[in-house]
Motif scaffolding. Sequence first.
Motif, PDB file in Angstrom:
ATOM      1  N   CYS A  47      -0.599   6.990   5.983  1.00 41.56           N
ATOM      2  CA  CYS A  47      -1.313   6.156   6.960  1.00 41.56           C
ATOM      3  C   CYS A  47      -0.364   5.635   8.035  1.00 41.56           C
ATOM      4  N   CYS A  88       0.857  -1.194   0.000  1.00 40.38           N
ATOM      5  CA  CYS A  88       0.000   0.000   0.000  1.00 40.38           C
ATOM      6  C   CYS A  88       0.894   1.245   0.000  1.00 40.38           C
ATOM      7  N   CYS A 148      -1.827  -4.244   9.010  1.00 35.17           N
ATOM      8  CA  CYS A 148      -1.004  -3.030   8.849  1.00 35.17           C
ATOM      9  C   CYS A 148      -0.439  -2.611  10.210  1.00 35.17           C
TER      10      CYS A 148
HETATM   11  S1  SF4 Z   1      -4.861   0.736   6.629  1.00 33.68           S
HETATM   12 FE1  SF4 Z   1      -3.230  -0.373   5.552  1.00 33.68          FE
HETATM   13  S2  SF4 Z   1      -4.009  -0.664   3.517  1.00 33.68           S
HETATM   14 FE2  SF4 Z   1      -5.282   0.933   4.417  1.00 33.68          FE
HETATM   15  S3  SF4 Z   1      -4.261   2.865   3.883  1.00 33.68           S
HETATM   16 FE3  SF4 Z   1      -3.413   2.223   5.821  1.00 33.68          FE
HETATM   17  S4  SF4 Z   1      -1.547   1.097   5.296  1.00 33.68           S
HETATM   18 FE4  SF4 Z   1      -2.812   1.206   3.454  1.00 33.68          FE
END
Ligand code: SF4
Length: 372
Positions: free
Chosen positions: A342, A335, A359
């Motif tokens: 994030c 990602c 994550c």
């Molecule tokens: S939660 Fe995981 S998949 Fe979703 S934006 Fe954040 S890092 Fe990416």
Amino acid sequence: MKYIDEFRDPDLARRLAAAIAAEAAPSREYRLMEFCGGHTHAIFRYGVQHLMPPNVRFVHGPGCPVCVLPIARIDHAIALAKEHGVTLCTYADLMRVPASGRTSLLKAKAEGADVRMVYSTQDALRIARSEPGKQVVFFAIGFETTTPPTAVAVRSARAERLANFSVFCNHVLTPPALRAILATSEPDAVRLDGILGPSHVSTLIGTRPYAFVPSEFALPVVVAGFEPLDVMQSALMLVRQINEGRCTVENQYIRAVAPEGNPKAQSLVGEVFQVRERFEWRGLGFLPASALELREEFADLDAERRFPVSVPPASDVKGCECPAILRGIKEPTDCRLFGTVCTPDNPMGSCMVSSEGACAAYWSYGRSRAAS
Ligand code: SF4
């Protein structure tokens, strides 16, 4: 500590790692999906992946209840608090999950909605008893494991004739999600060689509900405990089944799981809940018979029937790969928002918020970032 120390023993871990390395055939790959987020965190926290030979790889599954809850259900909970003025009781993980329009339960609380964090269903009942002027709604979430406490709360509320308590039910079922993962015809679907079955869920449902995995999908299952040596021993059991061309449901977690599960808890759950016709899962879409709702006789304790709201369909944050991660197709480091936009302080998706999210595991234990 009993049942902890002996399952984190470094010497035993080295011996198990050596056994796996000796038995895993170098000519093939072993892709083992751990269904549960609890397993994902054990794998990262204790560096289990790094103890495996390169051809034995863990693939993360959808077994995180907060992660699989679609945004529309968070929107629904916020609408209950804002439009109906209920006191919404929820576990901490859910507070920060992003909802539509960059909001969340935490932001709704900051805007004046009565959203309260609780540690158990009993906390929610206590609030209802002590504040009879409030309509208290418990945001019930979780796989089979967390369903009995909700059933107990519903029965208590009924017995006490608590008129100001109800449940917003989001309990989901493991076998239909596993089936959806295995039955997918997506061209980029991950090829799997074996399944590490859930720990706590299996204490309730037992090992028999996984029989469809060998019979319909020709894959072995090993129900695995949550400690690192549990995971390693289960990986070894899967490697052995695969090498021997066997395909059956085995139980590594015998100290907690019986083949028939917990009949008393199953009966309690069956008394209060029935299977929903269909339910939406993040990443998996609408799955038939994959979640629970309160039985008709408890309709007065069902917040969805008691406080109707209209919630439009919602979509995930642009760029968030949670849906693909929950299907095992991608990893968090795939990602482009991971660790940049994030982070746990500024989560864009549920997989970064939940204590069982993939994550969050990658972020907390960092090893995969170095590897990637
Ligand atoms: S939660 Fe995981 S998949 Fe979703 S934006 Fe954040 S890092 Fe990416």
